[in-house]
Enzyme design. Structure first.
Site, short mmCIF file in Angstrom:
data_model
loop_
_atom_site.label_atom_id
_atom_site.label_comp_id
_atom_site.label_asym_id
_atom_site.label_seq_id
_atom_site.Cartn_x
_atom_site.Cartn_y
_atom_site.Cartn_z
N CYS A 175 0.82 -1.21 0.00
CA CYS A 175 0.00 0.00 0.00
C CYS A 175 0.85 1.26 0.00
O CYS A 175 0.35 2.35 0.23
CB CYS A 175 -1.01 -0.01 1.14
N CYS A 224 3.95 2.40 9.66
CA CYS A 224 4.10 2.67 8.23
C CYS A 224 3.48 4.03 7.98
O CYS A 224 3.55 4.92 8.84
CB CYS A 224 3.45 1.57 7.40
#
Lengths: 77, 357
Positions: free
Chosen positions: B180, B318
């Protein structure tokens, strides 16, 4: 037989072109897939379906058309 | 009905057609790049009941293409903001926001109330779940997907037509799935593809024209080339899905088992002795320069698992908190159990005013 091949998405990034002409005497779509995997080893890590004359076809299909498109799935939204 | 006079004056729609639109119920899964234009046009057209599924929060990097949102939406749930904006656009319709993640557990109860499903999601796990649920519940599915400058649109599961699994029977191997991290996308592209999806919805509701059932429309924004590729129903693939019924395939636990992945907020851990693992790619900014941060991109986490000290509590982070959940899932598979995913990702550090470079 001259085959016109179109590439989409990440496959076109691997080939470095949207389309190309390939000269080959291959018989089936499976043969074409093998040719592509040999020419572009990075295709091994990608899912794709092959269309012949604007129609997605099974690997055992006889290669008749000169117009091929190689379609990967897109996830993005 | 002056709101819809330009529809009603079309012979193909008329008053009767507009009543069909007003009586229809459409569920849009994903209120991102594709979902925003789909929702705007469906709300403006007067689709009587619209559902919006999105668990995610609006981030600044969304605003380049997710045109329902503005600066005041930042940090808020997308489905909730969508309801507000769309209610102003058309107060005569009902809009139901679903702020939870679509899962094998909730998909049936959410889908049941709608006539047509729109897939405007951004990951394969959701796309296969949506497809399978549409087959099992017998709902037509309007599909759109994008990559950089290219888009695909089609209609699945309509009048015994083919499904997503008839085109791509199985999701890509896990290792080949794009993570992603921010893949670039031309902002206007989801606008084009989402608008085409809204067009397909209206044709389905009105039963006019030809839909894209059995045809994958592919558009390239750079070349303006479009290709329409025909495809057929694969009865074998449909039967596999039907045989599983409501026991939907769980494709990637990190997408669906969010409740199983422990999350933690930065303010709850700042005082403790912890080890942070930055699982973003090395190129993603801002970098966090704290002493107790190690950098291992998600893709190489498994091969570096031996190098991770395990005597401290581990916090993976992240950009937004998705990949870090996958990281925690991987760590747990390797019996590293004292680990958590950082809620809100790297932005949590900025909010806490810790040192970033």
């Amino acid at each position: 037989m001259q085959i016109d091949i179109k590439y989409f998405g990440m496959l076109a990034e691997i080939t470095g072109c949207d389309s190309e002409k390939v000269e080959s005497e291959i018989q089936t779509v499976a043969d074409l897939q093998k040719v592509l995997l040999d020419k572009y080893p990075d295709f091994k890590n990608k899912d794709f379906r092959i269309a012949q004359n604007q129609e997605l076809v099974a690997l055992e299909t006889k290669l008749t058309g000169q117009e091929i498109a190689v379609l990967p799935p897109f996830a993005g939204g | 009905m002056s709101r819809y006079s330009r529809h009603i004056s079309l012979q193909e729609i008329g008053r009767e057609g507009q009543e069909k639109i007003n009586a229809s119920k459409v569920l849009v899964v994903g209120a991102g790049g594709l979902g925003c234009p789909v929702l705007q046009y469906l709300a403006a057209a007067g689709i009587g009941t619209i559902g919006v599924v999105d668990f995610d929060m609006v981030e600044e990097s969304n605003l380049q293409r997710q045109i329902l949102f503005g600066n005041t939406s930042l940090g808020r749930n997308k489905a909730a903001v969508a309801k507000e904006v769309l209610s102003n656009l058309n107060p005569t319709i009902a809009i139901h926001p679903y702020t939870e993640k679509l899962s094998p557990e909730n998909v049936v109860s959410i889908f049941e109330a709608y006539d047509i499903i729109v897939d405007a999601t951004d990951n394969f796990a959701s796309r296969y779940l949506i497809n399978d649920a549409a087959i099992v519940l017998n709902k037509p599915l309007v599909y759109g997907a994008i990559y950089k400058f290219e888009g695909q649109v089609t209609v699945f599961n309509h009048n015994n037509g083919p499904s997503y699994r008839c085109v791509f029977p199985n999701p890509p191997e896990k290792g080949t799935m794009p993570n992603c991290s921010e893949v670039g996308v031309l902002g206007v592209l989801p606008g084009i593809i989402g608008t085409l999806q809204a067009n397909e919805v209206l044709k389905l509701v009105l039963d006019i024209g030809d839909t894209l059932s059995g045809k994958m429309y592919c558009f390239n924004a750079l070349t303006n080339q479009s290709n329409t590729l025909r495809f057929h129903r694969n009865e074998l693939e449909i039967e596999i899905v039907k045989a599983r019924g409501k026991q939907f395939e769980v494709l990637d636990s990190s997408f669906f088992c969010s409740t199983d992945i422990p999350e933690i907020e930065l303010k709850a851990i700042a005082e403790e002795d912890v080890l942070f693992i930055d699982v973003r790619e090395y190129t993603e900014q801002p970098r966090i320069s704290l002493e107790n941060v190690i950098e291992i991109p998600l893709a190489s986490l498994e091969e570096n698992i031996e190098s991770i000290p395990t005597h401290k509590k581990i916090i993976a982070f992240c950009k937004s908190g998705m990949r870090s959940k996958q990281a925690v899932s991987i760590l747990k598979q390797h019996h590293i159990l004292n680990c958590y995913s950082l809620k809100y990702g790297v932005n949590a550090f900025a909010k806490a005013e810790l040192k970033t470079i």
